[in-house]
Structure formats: C-alpha cells, structure tokens
Motif scaffolding. Sequence first.
Motif, PDB file in Angstrom:
ATOM      1  N   PHE A 149      46.514  43.652  41.141  1.00 17.89           N
ATOM      2  CA  PHE A 149      45.121  43.373  40.780  1.00 17.89           C
ATOM      3  C   PHE A 149      44.254  44.529  41.259  1.00 17.89           C
ATOM      4  O   PHE A 149      43.770  44.527  42.394  1.00 17.89           O
ATOM      5  CB  PHE A 149      44.667  42.043  41.394  1.00 17.89           C
ATOM      6  CG  PHE A 149      45.473  40.878  40.894  1.00 17.89           C
ATOM      7  CD1 PHE A 149      45.162  40.278  39.688  1.00 17.89           C
ATOM      8  CD2 PHE A 149      46.573  40.419  41.609  1.00 17.89           C
ATOM      9  CE1 PHE A 149      45.923  39.221  39.202  1.00 17.89           C
ATOM     10  CE2 PHE A 149      47.334  39.366  41.130  1.00 17.89           C
ATOM     11  CZ  PHE A 149      47.015  38.763  39.925  1.00 17.89           C
ATOM     12  N   HIS A 165      41.321  45.507  40.975  1.00 19.78           N
ATOM     13  CA  HIS A 165      39.927  45.358  41.431  1.00 19.78           C
ATOM     14  C   HIS A 165      39.791  44.524  42.696  1.00 19.78           C
ATOM     15  O   HIS A 165      38.685  44.306  43.180  1.00 19.78           O
ATOM     16  CB  HIS A 165      39.082  44.702  40.328  1.00 19.78           C
ATOM     17  CG  HIS A 165      39.202  45.376  39.005  1.00 19.78           C
ATOM     18  ND1 HIS A 165      38.854  46.700  38.825  1.00 19.78           N
ATOM     19  CD2 HIS A 165      39.647  44.932  37.795  1.00 19.78           C
ATOM     20  CE1 HIS A 165      39.070  47.032  37.560  1.00 19.78           C
ATOM     21  NE2 HIS A 165      39.560  45.989  36.923  1.00 19.78           N
ATOM     22  N   HIS A 178      36.424  43.680  44.960  1.00 14.41           N
ATOM     23  CA  HIS A 178      35.804  42.351  44.921  1.00 14.41           C
ATOM     24  C   HIS A 178      35.727  41.711  46.309  1.00 14.41           C
ATOM     25  O   HIS A 178      34.688  41.194  46.708  1.00 14.41           O
ATOM     26  CB  HIS A 178      36.594  41.428  43.978  1.00 14.41           C
ATOM     27  CG  HIS A 178      36.488  41.813  42.544  1.00 14.41           C
ATOM     28  ND1 HIS A 178      37.344  41.329  41.578  1.00 14.41           N
ATOM     29  CD2 HIS A 178      35.629  42.645  41.888  1.00 14.41           C
ATOM     30  CE1 HIS A 178      37.019  41.840  40.395  1.00 14.41           C
ATOM     31  NE2 HIS A 178      35.985  42.644  40.560  1.00 14.41           N
ATOM     32  N   THR A 227      42.141  36.736  38.280  1.00 11.50           N
ATOM     33  CA  THR A 227      42.673  37.187  36.984  1.00 11.50           C
ATOM     34  C   THR A 227      42.707  38.714  37.053  1.00 11.50           C
ATOM     35  O   THR A 227      42.302  39.307  38.054  1.00 11.50           O
ATOM     36  CB  THR A 227      41.760  36.788  35.803  1.00 11.50           C
ATOM     37  OG1 THR A 227      40.522  37.497  35.920  1.00 11.50           O
ATOM     38  CG2 THR A 227      41.494  35.296  35.762  1.00 11.50           C
ATOM     39  N   GLU A 228      43.156  39.324  36.009  1.00 11.97           N
ATOM     40  CA  GLU A 228      43.154  40.788  35.913  1.00 11.97           C
ATOM     41  C   GLU A 228      41.812  41.387  36.354  1.00 11.97           C
ATOM     42  O   GLU A 228      41.765  42.351  37.106  1.00 11.97           O
ATOM     43  CB  GLU A 228      43.443  41.167  34.444  1.00 11.97           C
ATOM     44  CG  GLU A 228      43.634  42.639  34.177  1.00 11.97           C
ATOM     45  CD  GLU A 228      45.016  43.138  34.617  1.00 11.97           C
ATOM     46  OE1 GLU A 228      45.945  42.304  34.699  1.00 11.97           O
ATOM     47  OE2 GLU A 228      45.140  44.339  34.895  1.00 11.97           O
ATOM     48  N   ASN A 229      40.710  40.764  35.888  1.00 14.89           N
ATOM     49  CA  ASN A 229      39.397  41.388  36.089  1.00 14.89           C
ATOM     50  C   ASN A 229      38.452  40.642  37.020  1.00 14.89           C
ATOM     51  O   ASN A 229      37.398  41.163  37.362  1.00 14.89           O
ATOM     52  CB  ASN A 229      38.695  41.562  34.734  1.00 14.89           C
ATOM     53  CG  ASN A 229      39.430  42.576  33.877  1.00 14.89           C
ATOM     54  OD1 ASN A 229      39.751  43.673  34.347  1.00 14.89           O
ATOM     55  ND2 ASN A 229      39.738  42.194  32.644  1.00 14.89           N
ATOM     56  N   GLU A 230      38.819  39.418  37.379  1.00 12.38           N
ATOM     57  CA  GLU A 230      37.874  38.621  38.166  1.00 12.38           C
ATOM     58  C   GLU A 230      38.531  38.018  39.398  1.00 12.38           C
ATOM     59  O   GLU A 230      39.732  37.724  39.399  1.00 12.38           O
ATOM     60  CB  GLU A 230      37.308  37.477  37.317  1.00 12.38           C
ATOM     61  CG  GLU A 230      36.250  37.904  36.322  1.00 12.38           C
ATOM     62  CD  GLU A 230      35.597  36.674  35.695  1.00 12.38           C
ATOM     63  OE1 GLU A 230      34.562  36.222  36.229  1.00 12.38           O
ATOM     64  OE2 GLU A 230      36.145  36.154  34.704  1.00 12.38           O
ATOM     65  N   THR A 231      37.709  37.803  40.423  1.00 11.65           N
ATOM     66  CA  THR A 231      38.173  37.200  41.667  1.00 11.65           C
ATOM     67  C   THR A 231      37.187  36.103  42.048  1.00 11.65           C
ATOM     68  O   THR A 231      35.974  36.306  41.976  1.00 11.65           O
ATOM     69  CB  THR A 231      38.210  38.262  42.796  1.00 11.65           C
ATOM     70  OG1 THR A 231      39.037  39.344  42.369  1.00 11.65           O
ATOM     71  CG2 THR A 231      38.746  37.684  44.090  1.00 11.65           C
TER      72      THR A 231
END
Lengths: 403, 403
Positions: free
Chosen positions: B131, B133, B137, B242-246
């Motif tokens: 992950f 990002h 995050h 997810t790939e883009n969100e935490t």
Amino acid sequence: MTLFSTYFLMDTEEIKSYVKENISFMRDATQLEATEIGDGNLNYVFRVKDMDSGKSVIIKQAGHTARISEDFKLSTDRIRIETRALQLAAERTPELVPEIYLFDEVMSCCAMEDLGDFTIMRAALMEHRIFPHFAEHISTYMAENLLPSTDVVMEHKVKKATVKNFINPELCEISEDLVFTEPYFNQNNRNIVQSENAQFVQEQLYDNKPLHLEVAKLKYLFLTKAQSLLHGDLHTGSIFITENETKVIDPEFAFYGPIGYDVGNVIANLSFSWVNGQAQQQDEFTRWIEDTIRDTIDLFGAKFKEVWKREALELFAVKSDAFMDFYLQDILSDSAGMAGLEMNRRIVGLAQVKDITELEHTKHVQAEKLCIQIANRFILERDTLQTGEDFVRVLHDLKEDFS
Amino acid sequence: MTLFSTYFLMDTEEIKSYVKENISFMRDATQLEATEIGDGNLNYVFRVKDMDSGKSVIIKQAGHTARISEDFKLSTDRIRIETRALQLAAERTPELVPEIYLFDEVMSCCAMEDLGDFTIMRAALMEHRIFPHFAEHISTYMAENLLPSTDVVMEHKVKKATVKNFINPELCEISEDLVFTEPYFNQNNRNIVQSENAQFVQEQLYDNKPLHLEVAKLKYLFLTKAQSLLHGDLHTGSIFITENETKVIDPEFAFYGPIGYDVGNVIANLSFSWVNGQAQQQDEFTRWIEDTIRDTIDLFGAKFKEVWKREALELFAVKSDAFMDFYLQDILSDSAGMAGLEMNRRIVGLAQVKDITELEHTKHVQAEKLCIQIANRFILERDTLQTGEDFVRVLHDLKEDFS
C-alpha cells in the motif's frame, strides 16, 4: 425548609444561624460571636465562637467571584475540592490537618476545626522562630499522603476516578500562568522587579534560552503528569504551626500532578526563610533552616520508601527495588526544578512573599537577586540534586555577605 | 414512544427497524437486509443494506458484557468514547476515518459509514499486498489528530475537560494488564509461548531485571502521562485499507496518554509484517515495509512540526524551537519503547497476531524469538531511536535467514 437550601453569600449574622443549625456541638449556644478572619484572595473565612463554652468553629465559604475582585469569576467547586482533599489527608494523617465537620455543597462551604492557637508558619518564620519538629511533620505529611494516591499503591481504576474528581481547571490555570509562564515572559506586564535588578532579570529570566527549555519541560510535567493527588499550594502560608504541632490547610489547588510540585514548594519557601535569615544575620535560624531543608528531603525519601515497601500493590513496584529508586530520584529531580520555579515566581511574579519584600530596600534588592540565582541552579541542576545535602550545598555555594 | 427508548441488545430484525427509524437515507427502504459481521472481542457489529438502492450502513452496539464472554462485564460507555473519538478525528481528517451518522446514548450504539470495499490491513499484509500511500496517510492521521489535543495547541481548561470526558478505566485496564504486566510476569499463567522458546522467554522477559526497569518506566508513562487524546489501539487490525485510501477505526480504547503509544503500535505491527515477509522470503514486500516504517516515522516528525508551527498556542511552544525538538525526541523515544512493548505482548501475551502465529511451525518458533529480540532492542535503546532509519537499522541488525 431552611434558610440554607439555596446558595447565597453569608454575613456574620447568617453564619451564626448556619452554625447553630448545622454544627451539633453549637446547637444550644446562646452567646455566639462571628468574625470574618479571611486574608486569602479567594474565599470568606469566619470564626464562630460560643462565648459561654469557649467552643469555636471555622466556616469557609466560596463565592462565585474571588474575594479580591468581583471581576475574577471562579467556580465554587474549589471548596468541594479543598474539603475532599482535607478529608482524604485526614484518613492518613489526622494529626497534620484540621478536622472537617461538614461539607455543604449547596452553600459551597465547609466547617472545620478552629486552629486558634496556631500561627501561620510564614509569619512565624519571619520572626525567626524555630520549629524543631517541622521536618519530621512535613515529611510525614508528604510521604503518607502523596504515595497512596499514585498508581504504585492505588488500584488504577480507583485512581482514574480520583483523577476525574480532582480535575481543577481554574486553579491550575492560576499556577500555569503565575508560576510557569509570566516569570519568564512578563507577557502581561505585571511582574514586579526592583529597578536595580531589571537588567539581571532580563538576562537571567526573560532572555535565558537554556533556562526556558528546562522551564518548559517542567511546565509540561505540571500540565500532563498525573502522578499523585497534590496539595497544589504547599507554601509556608498554607501551614499552621505551634511549637509541637503542624497543620496543613487550604488544599483548594489540589489536583493530580507531579509529586515534586508539593515537595518543591516546601523547599522553595524554606529557602526564602533562609535568605531572610541570611539578610538579617540570624545565624542560629539559618542553620536550623538548613537542617530542616536537609531533613525534609532525606526524611521524605526514607518515609516514602517505607510506605512503598508496606503498601505498593502494582507488580513492578512490588518486585523492582531499582524501579522504586528510579521513581524517587525522579521525584527529587522534579522537586528541585519545581522549587526553582516557585522561587522565581515569588520574586518577580504577581504573588510575592513578605519574607523578601519586607526586607529593607538594599537587602531586598540583594535578596531578590540571590533568590533568582538559587532558583536557576535548582532548575538547571535538578537531576543532580538527590539528597538533602545537595539542596543545602546550592545555598552554601551562593551564600552572600549582607552586612 | 419508540421501541428504542430503553436499552436492549438488538437482533437483526430489530436492527432493521432501528435503521429505518433513525437513518434518514434508509427511511423509505423496503428491502433491508442485516448481517452481524463483528469479529472483535467486545461489541456487536451489523451491516444493514437496502437491496433496492444498494445503500448500506454499519451499526455498532455495545453490550453490558463483552461479546466473547458473559463473565466479562464492561461499561457500555466505551461506545460513547469510540464515537466521540471518531467525531473528533473527522474534524481534522475526515478522509481517514469512517463518517459517523449518529450516536445513541440510550441504545449504546452508533451508526457509521459502511467501508464495504475496504480490507482489514492485517489480513492484506498477510497476503503481502503493498500500500504505497500508507505511510503518508497514517503519518497525517497521527500528526493531525495527536498534536491538537495536547497542551501545546489546546487551551488548557478545554484540554482538562477533554481528559475528563475520555477517562477510560476499563479499557485502559485491559492494556495495563495485557501489554504492560503479564508479558513480564505471566502472573495469571495465561501467556502462550512455543515450547522451544520457553527458556529464551524466561531469560529475556521474565527474569530480565534491566528490561523490567525500563518496562516499568514505560508502564507508568501509560498510567500517568496525559499528553494527548490517543486512539489507544492503533494496530493493523484497527485500520481499513484499499489501494488508495486508509481509514482508522475502533478507537474505543481512546484516552489521554503518551503519543508514543499510538506511534509505537503502528511501528510494532508493521514490524510483525516485516518478520512475516522475512520468514516467507517476500523481498519486495519486506523492502516496502522497511520504507514504510522509515517514512511513517520521518513523515510523522515533519508533519508534527508543521502542525506545531501553524497551531501552537502555549507560549513556550510558540517561542522555543528547542522545546519543540525536545518534545518530538521525547515522543520518538516513547514510540520506540511502546513499539517494543506491543511486540512482546503480541508474541507471548493472550492476544497474539496471526502474522506470526499462522507461520508454519519452525518459522513460527524462529519468528517469535526474532520479534522478542527486536522488541527488547526497541525498549532498551529507545532514547537513541530518533529517525525512521534508526528503527529500520534495528530490523537489519537482527535480520535472519529463515530458509
């Protein structure tokens, strides 16, 4: 329905009715006299005496504003905190606090034992009177009351409930401003410094970056270190004394903070007496003060360890002597730092001490400077001050000729 | 009079009525389905979905006992604490927490955004997913949420009121026992250790006096250092990703404690992933974990200083860069120590982590030992761990061949 079922500020006549109605040993009194005897900044204090029996009682009532100023709004919750703190201290050391007869949440007042024969310790020390039992008494008061409210002894859930009960935002704010901030920034422009020392104070307090870093660390201990239920204002004006007895009063600043704050306040205020004695060539008195500082620290340490060995419940505290030693070292280091903070704030801050201000002018100027020198040594060298002798050595190092 | 005006534990049918009655966007739903999806130890968690619109909501309800045991009594106040903590975090970092739709004090439940597309991070890491990002995050989450509740930024009276609101005796007790005590004494005889490591654990944890002293110091920081409103349980099982969100979830252990406890939990749980990746020769994954540990620490430090410069109100914090540097060093030292504590407790304590326990037996034994070695270095050398690279160096020093 009694007169006292809703809150109002009582005058001397109402206080007499209150006492007859609420204090059992005054119920039948016919010759009550009441006098307002308060000289603090915040509350009203009445002595009510039955001229027939000679019995008396003290009633302390909190107003919605401070006694000294209508503009200074303050929650009456402080009287609950003070009374509860005295009741807790009475469980451990009844001989060292006044007895509480009642706490009245509605009237925001408490009734307590009249300590008529006692003197405020600061006043007695200014007369260079000697109290040979003081170190014994105050070290017992501190060791017996401060350790039992820590996580070392107190079950942690009970401790958290106690922390909650003694959250004391307004009175802590007074200390945060007057002890921990204004002496170093004078940002409200109300510090009081003898003009001869203006330059010295500028350099030693306002522009002293290394000092500011250490003061900041100590301020954040005051703000965050919920170690023990403190008295919170343990100076010689909060102590009543006689030749043989000592009574600690006025814990309205009580809150969970670092133990060193209480210990440091005692040491700082004894140090003012030492400077006062030095300034007036009171050699026997200053020698006794030195002994008292030394004994207060060392007896506190010894008694603290006794209470720890007897009452510690937390598992590391029970099993690790190394941790006990670390914990005490940490308290003594905090104590030295807090002693320095109390000294600086009483010299340049708003609430000064008569021990210094009532010296004649030349000595006052010299004493002011000496106190700041002692204070900054206490703050900057606090990690090395670990015995009573270490504290006394700082005084000796800085000893001056006042003649 | 609604069905929900006195507390009871809801079943799936009652949950559907509750949602229709209380969640505006579900009011007209005709095809609701409810499923209990909770897998935690304490609470009941339902997903309620409208099969027509596809909209859904999560209802989390607290019982008077823990979900795992009727004998484990626990105040439902934990759901208030969790909801309030999420609402506070949403004020600063709405993108990093689920949205709260309502908190119901009577029913001891809250309604929140369904994060249906997200995966529990621990599970994803066990599949060696990357992950990119995450460090960005989580460092934002910590810097933006932890500093504003300290005395550096928050007005001190407001902070004291917040401390009071988040006094959390029961959930803190769980940590005090499971994180800070049992791993070093096994006094309840419920630690779980692979038999091959019994002797090692005896020496390194149970009989290790120098370690006990340092653990005791850290335990008392947890008990007394009311620095910041923490998440209190910030491991990779409390993070949806997810790939883009935490999204950080489950702050029911929230209380005022040392910031390093949250930071340390993140580092410890990333370290388990590193050991898991090492054990399974997942080189790309372990390199990413190393980068993530390094970046989490360094980005946290950088963002922390940004927030400090932008928002500090307390006067020493505003004026003294040296104090800011000291404060951050202190946090990083605490973080290293707390990371070590979290690692030890997840290896030998009651609540173990699948990252290690699900390794095949030989690797499990080796990984267990390696984790304890890392943990003790983190604890004993915590004052020297001041950059992300310092943390990674400990892992590299102890790197082992698992083949």
